[in-house]
Design a protein around this motif. Sequence first.
Motif, PDB file in Angstrom:
ATOM      1  N   ASN A  72       0.566  -1.048   0.002  1.00  0.00           N
ATOM      2  CA  ASN A  72      -0.113   0.562  -0.224  1.00  0.00           C
ATOM      3  C   ASN A  72       0.698   1.709   0.131  1.00  0.00           C
ATOM      4  O   ASN A  72       0.320   2.010   0.234  1.00  0.00           O
ATOM      5  CB  ASN A  72      -1.294  -0.602   1.066  1.00  0.00           C
ATOM      6  N   VAL A 180      -5.112  -6.324   1.851  1.00  0.00           N
ATOM      7  CA  VAL A 180      -6.163  -5.703   3.645  1.00  0.00           C
ATOM      8  C   VAL A 180      -4.537  -5.344   3.639  1.00  0.00           C
ATOM      9  O   VAL A 180      -3.577  -5.758   3.981  1.00  0.00           O
ATOM     10  CB  VAL A 180      -6.496  -6.450   4.519  1.00  0.00           C
ATOM     11  N   ASN A 183      -5.855   1.077   8.477  1.00  0.00           N
ATOM     12  CA  ASN A 183      -6.823   1.543   8.165  1.00  0.00           C
ATOM     13  C   ASN A 183      -7.683   1.195   7.143  1.00  0.00           C
ATOM     14  O   ASN A 183      -8.212   1.394   5.817  1.00  0.00           O
ATOM     15  CB  ASN A 183      -6.082   3.357   7.788  1.00  0.00           C
ATOM     16  N   ASP A 184      -8.003   0.572   6.911  1.00  0.00           N
ATOM     17  CA  ASP A 184      -9.428  -0.393   6.572  1.00  0.00           C
ATOM     18  C   ASP A 184      -9.111  -1.181   4.811  1.00  0.00           C
ATOM     19  O   ASP A 184      -9.549  -0.417   3.714  1.00  0.00           O
ATOM     20  CB  ASP A 184     -10.630   0.564   6.724  1.00  0.00           C
ATOM     21  N   TYR A 185      -7.998  -0.350   4.307  1.00  0.00           N
ATOM     22  CA  TYR A 185      -7.313  -0.701   3.117  1.00  0.00           C
ATOM     23  C   TYR A 185      -7.644  -1.926   2.957  1.00  0.00           C
ATOM     24  O   TYR A 185      -7.253  -2.813   3.140  1.00  0.00           O
ATOM     25  CB  TYR A 185      -5.914  -0.504   3.421  1.00  0.00           C
ATOM     26  N   VAL A 186      -8.364  -1.852   1.984  1.00  0.00           N
ATOM     27  CA  VAL A 186      -8.635  -3.255   0.973  1.00  0.00           C
ATOM     28  C   VAL A 186      -8.474  -3.085  -0.767  1.00  0.00           C
ATOM     29  O   VAL A 186      -8.697  -2.090  -0.806  1.00  0.00           O
ATOM     30  CB  VAL A 186     -10.821  -3.434   1.068  1.00  0.00           C
ATOM     31  N   THR A 210      -9.158  -0.145  -5.484  1.00  0.00           N
ATOM     32  CA  THR A 210      -8.340  -0.195  -3.532  1.00  0.00           C
ATOM     33  C   THR A 210      -9.145   1.075  -3.355  1.00  0.00           C
ATOM     34  O   THR A 210      -9.610   1.882  -3.749  1.00  0.00           O
ATOM     35  CB  THR A 210      -7.259   0.543  -4.071  1.00  0.00           C
ATOM     36  N   GLY A 212     -10.641   2.845   1.650  1.00  0.00           N
ATOM     37  CA  GLY A 212      -9.944   2.473   2.504  1.00  0.00           C
ATOM     38  C   GLY A 212      -9.461   4.380   3.032  1.00  0.00           C
ATOM     39  O   GLY A 212     -10.464   5.228   2.884  1.00  0.00           O
ATOM     40  N   SER A 213      -8.723   4.499   3.708  1.00  0.00           N
ATOM     41  CA  SER A 213      -7.915   5.574   4.665  1.00  0.00           C
ATOM     42  C   SER A 213      -6.174   5.572   3.921  1.00  0.00           C
ATOM     43  O   SER A 213      -6.077   4.250   4.812  1.00  0.00           O
ATOM     44  CB  SER A 213      -8.137   5.734   5.936  1.00  0.00           C
ATOM     45  N   LYS A 220      -9.840   9.293   4.236  1.00  0.00           N
ATOM     46  CA  LYS A 220     -10.069   8.440   3.020  1.00  0.00           C
ATOM     47  C   LYS A 220     -10.256   8.281   1.470  1.00  0.00           C
ATOM     48  O   LYS A 220     -10.482   9.321   0.895  1.00  0.00           O
ATOM     49  CB  LYS A 220     -12.612   7.978   3.346  1.00  0.00           C
ATOM     50  N   GLU A 222     -11.199   5.820  -2.671  1.00  0.00           N
ATOM     51  CA  GLU A 222     -11.519   5.302  -3.553  1.00  0.00           C
ATOM     52  C   GLU A 222     -10.749   5.106  -4.946  1.00  0.00           C
ATOM     53  O   GLU A 222     -11.394   5.525  -5.140  1.00  0.00           O
ATOM     54  CB  GLU A 222     -13.460   4.899  -3.189  1.00  0.00           C
ATOM     55  N   THR A 849       0.779  -4.805   4.712  1.00  0.00           N
ATOM     56  CA  THR A 849      -0.014  -4.898   3.999  1.00  0.00           C
ATOM     57  C   THR A 849       0.502  -6.632   3.712  1.00  0.00           C
ATOM     58  O   THR A 849       0.934  -7.079   4.505  1.00  0.00           O
ATOM     59  CB  THR A 849      -0.299  -4.528   3.014  1.00  0.00           C
TER      60      THR A 849
END
Length: 856
Positions: A72, A180, A183-186, A210, A212-213, A220, A222, A849
């Motif tokens: 990430n 993943v 900070n909610d990275y997906v 991709t 998250g924050s 945040k 997207e 990650t």
Amino acid sequence: MKLINKSMLTAVITLSTASVYYAQQVQDSTKIKSNDIEQVVLTGVADIAKDRKTPVAVSTIKEAQIVERLGNQEFPEILNTTPSVYATKSGGGFGDSKLNIRGFSQNNIAVMVNGMPVNDMEGGSVYWSNWAGLSDVTSAMQVQRGLGSSKLAIASVGGTVNIITRAADKKQGGVVSLGVGNNDYVKSLFAYNTGKSEKGWSSSFLMSRTAGSMYADGTKFEGYNYYFAVGYKKPGGNHDFQFTITGAPQWHNQRSYAIAISDYIKYNPDHDGTPDRKYNSDWGYLNGRQYSARVNYYHKPVMSLNWDWTMSEKSKLNTVLYGSFGRGGGTNTTGSANGKSLSTFRDQNTGLYNFDNVFAANQASTPDKGVLIRNASINSHNWFGLISSFNHTINDNFKFSAGVDARYYYGYHYQVATDLLGASGYIDKNNKNIPPNLVTAVSKPEASWNPFGGKIDPMSNRIGYSNDGEVLWYGAFGQFEYTNDKISAFIQGSVSNQGFQRIDNFIIDGVSTSKRGEIMNTKTGFKNLFGYNVKAGVNYNINEQHNVFGNVGYYEKQPFFNAVYRSNENIVSPDLTNEKIFGVELGYGFRSANFNANVNVYRTTWDDRYLRKSNLRDVVAGKTAYVEMNGLNEVHMGVEVDANYTLNKILTINGMFSLGDWYYKGNANATLFEDSTNQPLNFPGSTSNEATLYLDKVKVGDAAQMTAALGVTVKPVRNLSFDATWRNTNNLYASLDAFNFRTQAAAQKGTLELPSYNLFDLGLSYRINLNSKQYFTIRGNVYNLFDTTYIAESNTNTHANLSAQEYAEIKGGTVAGLAKEYAAYQAAGNYKGVSQTNQVFFGFGRTWTATLSFNF
């Protein structure tokens, strides 16, 4: 000068250190050659340097390394283990990173995708958020430091980054992956290649998302990425066609403004006297939800058609036709609610904006009395280009190539309202050229998915400013090469004509006047500027192990659009001149079965440079401003070492070391303007918006002048790989600050040096084979393992521990006149030897990650 300790430096030089960590080096201990790139991608018109042949300093990174190491991180950060490269996340928003090579910013680094120029044609900018998806489709990335080997008339003052994407005829197969992180990275991705059919057709497809924050609060995001390529080459035929389209529509909340160190400490919720590295001053809450004043949204699809024609055994024609349709912009706020600016709505406990109070204040006011809204600065464009290169082999020793580079660019720049924040409308009263206009329509800050652009907002919805930029580019280039078993040499040259026209839609022909009183028209007509460059180099292979090379080049580079039409006006600059760049470089290379090394020394001079710095917050009475600097002269010189050592199939060692000496030569001039109105602003303590900058021998900042890295890759058992990287940053200086070099005393004090720092990263990969074609891969990365707190960059240049007399001399005032300001400076104190009044960006803390992928 601060240095790393002697034992550490000895280890770096002894092991030599590589700029890259090649994913396949354990199986193949020789250095990656250019033909490795040609085996996996279509190079087309791209100028790829060849090992022990092309006389330039070069580092190459292949797809496997990017897939494994990037995680990430921001795309340019994969280059941070390359000599003389300094890439940071800047404010920390998704894709807001920036890249420096040899002390030159990315505006003056030529970024190429499959041989096509990426830098914005008006200002040379590279917005990595527009290219975030490139990391998914890159098959190889080559960095040529210095003037490079590109034949085009491009702005490669610091270097050239060649990004080569996957070809349509890549072998059949696919991949599905899920990642993943903190900070909610997906991130999810699917890609498939059909391979080449018996009739010569092939295609490649990729789609990813991709979200998250980022590490900083209120960031945040997207983003999506799509890529499609189709190729055709008739078996045994002479024509190879490749069509590609790729785009990365995204939105992300930003941290745009560098923040005073004192505020990082003040707004730390732990109140322990340490900075909160995550603090972001550009957001708050509205109706209980996160709301950002700074949102970037953009979609820049790029389409290209490559045609490679093998005319004969000795002649080949490479052509690419491309187009780009960028749409989007970035938000900010404008206006005031009943006389209250946005800063008055900041919560003094949390440091965040209270947008509920803004909403209430707007509802209690009316547009004619003043409201505060969120607007967007649109920066859209249509861009078309053609590059064609004819290559001919005269005999076994001589080759020549010649070609054309034609481009057309039309940029749309204006502001619109994106959120009235409870107001019934907004009246733009700041523009002197048009009557006040009540605007009630809003444009949502969302990226359009239309691959051919999309809407351009009507004039009735525009506020603040509305101007277009038109650029016509015609170029021609040629190169002559000589090679034998020992020597390879080239001489090349290019010429270009750039025509710039500014169109201001808010100007009334024959009525509107400039700041100097000249009558202006809506259209300026094209201002044509001629530029050229000449480069030559030679490489000599002493034997199979040793080679030496040298190159020299001279550029007459046209200034950017905003240097032609300064101060955002339709008036050609009276002192317009080309920028002059002269570079010389010497290098040595060593190759053996298990050890490879390179040493380079370089010197580049850059004269008559123009620079604009924007988003300068609170420099004059709480206003946001921009400063224009011209007559800048710079000298950049240094030494670089990189190498890799493969001990056996288990252990590989890599690293690099670079030391630069970059400084300004002579003095320069600066002018200051308010950002929202373009009206002149007087410098603090002055009665003029003009100033002389005393810069002679002052260090060039914004990038580390000493960097080092050391890494190991360990494969203890089959299919298991472990890697660790150490990176040191030293001699890091603040960026050029026009407010602190207006006196001789400031010049004598020099550029603010920031504390050095060390970072450690870890990675682990494990592969599970199902059969010869199908396998799972598990990958984990930890960045900044020890959670080191460090300053990555500073936007200001205020030294610590100044006496009242020193402070007054530097500021150009008197002790009595600056008593209040000096008291605030003293009260702020210091952080690690740096005055807390400086506006900085801290680097990210520990992040991570993990990715699971399936190849089939």
